[in-house]
Design a protein around this motif. Structure first.
Motif, PDB file in Angstrom:
ATOM      1  N   TYR A   5       0.862  -1.182   0.000  1.00  0.00           N
ATOM      2  CA  TYR A   5       0.000   0.000   0.000  1.00  0.00           C
ATOM      3  C   TYR A   5       0.896   1.229   0.000  1.00  0.00           C
ATOM      4  N   TYR A  34       3.596  -0.396   3.732  1.00  0.00           N
ATOM      5  CA  TYR A  34       2.944   0.863   3.366  1.00  0.00           C
ATOM      6  C   TYR A  34       4.025   1.929   3.217  1.00  0.00           C
ATOM      7  N   GLY A  58      -3.634  -1.011  -2.733  1.00  0.00           N
ATOM      8  CA  GLY A  58      -4.473   0.134  -2.386  1.00  0.00           C
ATOM      9  C   GLY A  58      -3.612   1.341  -2.106  1.00  0.00           C
ATOM     10  N   THR A  88      -8.952   7.507  -0.742  1.00  0.00           N
ATOM     11  CA  THR A  88      -8.633   6.088  -0.598  1.00  0.00           C
ATOM     12  C   THR A  88      -8.948   5.340  -1.893  1.00  0.00           C
ATOM     13  N   THR A  90      -8.752   1.574  -3.898  1.00  0.00           N
ATOM     14  CA  THR A  90      -8.556   0.139  -3.765  1.00  0.00           C
ATOM     15  C   THR A  90      -8.409  -0.431  -5.171  1.00  0.00           C
ATOM     16  N   TRP A 249      -9.589  -1.863   3.290  1.00  0.00           N
ATOM     17  CA  TRP A 249      -8.634  -2.741   2.616  1.00  0.00           C
ATOM     18  C   TRP A 249      -8.526  -4.115   3.252  1.00  0.00           C
TER      19      TRP A 249
END
Ligand code: ATR
Length: 266
Positions: A5, A34, A58, A88, A90, A249
């Motif tokens: 991510y 991330y 994502g 956000t 996805t 997510w």
């Protein structure tokens, strides 16, 4: 394989999202990574495409790309549609889903962390840009007694009031009547170290003044404190919007309190 991510922004080096999501992942035992990605100002879509090609699952999106992300998404959550912005993304098998968790993050901070249920409250929202627009619908869904948008450029406030309907009113700073239980600063004034020109009469006796900005005391919060209001910055909103994204997510909602506490202590 570890799921990837990222947060996309410009600038991005200051972002606390990687720290927050790493804490959530540790806490919930999710196998994920991330990172922060600096996208070129004219290259958001290409930068996202490269991340997806590299296996990205994502992404979060911050300034100045939330409208680009809105356009990039092939399917939008209703709340993102009405916010006109996406924070956000996805990456599903064959499409990019866009959502906006900013407003839910604010409402979660108010209700879970600050003990301020917006239902029945008189709310004054300062600002009529993207930050303000993103929180209007989630606030209205809690059924406040009133929601008034005040903005330097009155026409922008009126435009938002028309767009959302549901009794939302609009005015300029000089025409704000009071008092309000909740005064939310969604202007960019704090960034410039400035204070929207407000009368102290806007604050009800037990008012909460909330600045969406975090990381430093702002002229707005100092002003509110001087006039007897309780104050909160936007750090809780930042962590709560991240928790909403994480849940979208990964299907689990992390415990935000320890993450907020450790960011405050840092
Ligand atoms: P964002 O996405 O952060 O909302 P934006 O869309 O550029 O950014 O909107 C910035 C908001 O902050 C606007 O409401 C702006 O008022 P105008 O619509 O009149 O421009 C407001 N703003 C910026 N600087 C301000 C200042 N010094 N005092 C009061 N309001 C300010």
């Amino acid at each position: 394989m570890t799921d990837r991510y990222a947060v996309f922004g410009h600038p991005i080096a200051h972002s606390r999202s990687p720290l927050i999501h790493a804490a959530f992942a540790r806490q919930t035992g999710q196998d994920m990574r991330y990172e922060a990605i600096l996208a070129p100002l004219d290259g958001f879509a290409a930068s996202v495409a490269a991340f997806v090609a590299a296996g990205g699952r994502g992404a979060n999106v911050t300034v100045p790309f939330k409208e680009d992300a809105f356009r990039l998404a092939q399917r939008l959550a209703p709340r993102a549609e009405r916010a006109g912005a996406v924070n956000t993304l996805t990456f599903a098998a064959n499409e990019i889903l866009g959502d906006n968790t900013d407003g839910a993050g604010l409402v979660a901070d108010l209700t879970r962390n600050l003990g301020r249920e917006p239902a029945g409250q008189r709310i004054l929202l300062l600002g009529a840009g993207g930050a303000a627009r993103g929180v209007i619908e989630p606030l209205l869904d809690r059924q406040p007694a009133a929601l008034v948008i005040a903005n330097r450029t009155v026409a922008r406030a009126q435009e938002l009031a028309r767009l959302f309907g549901r009794g939302v009113a609009a005015c300029g700073f000089d025409a704000v009547d009071g008092p309000y239980d909740l005064v939310i600063n969604a202007t960019a004034a704090s960034l410039a170290g400035e204070l929207p020109p407000l009368s102290p009469a806007v604050f009800a006796a037990d008012a909460l003044a909330y600045d969406m900005m975090y990381g430093r005391d702002t002229p707005f919060l100092a002003f509110a404190r001087t006039h007897g209001a309780a104050t909160a910055d936007g750090l809780g909103m930042l962590v709560e919007q991240a928790a909403e994204a994480f849940q979208l997510w990964r299907g689990v909602r992390p415990d935000t309190a320890p993450v907020i506490a450790s960011l405050r202590a840092a």
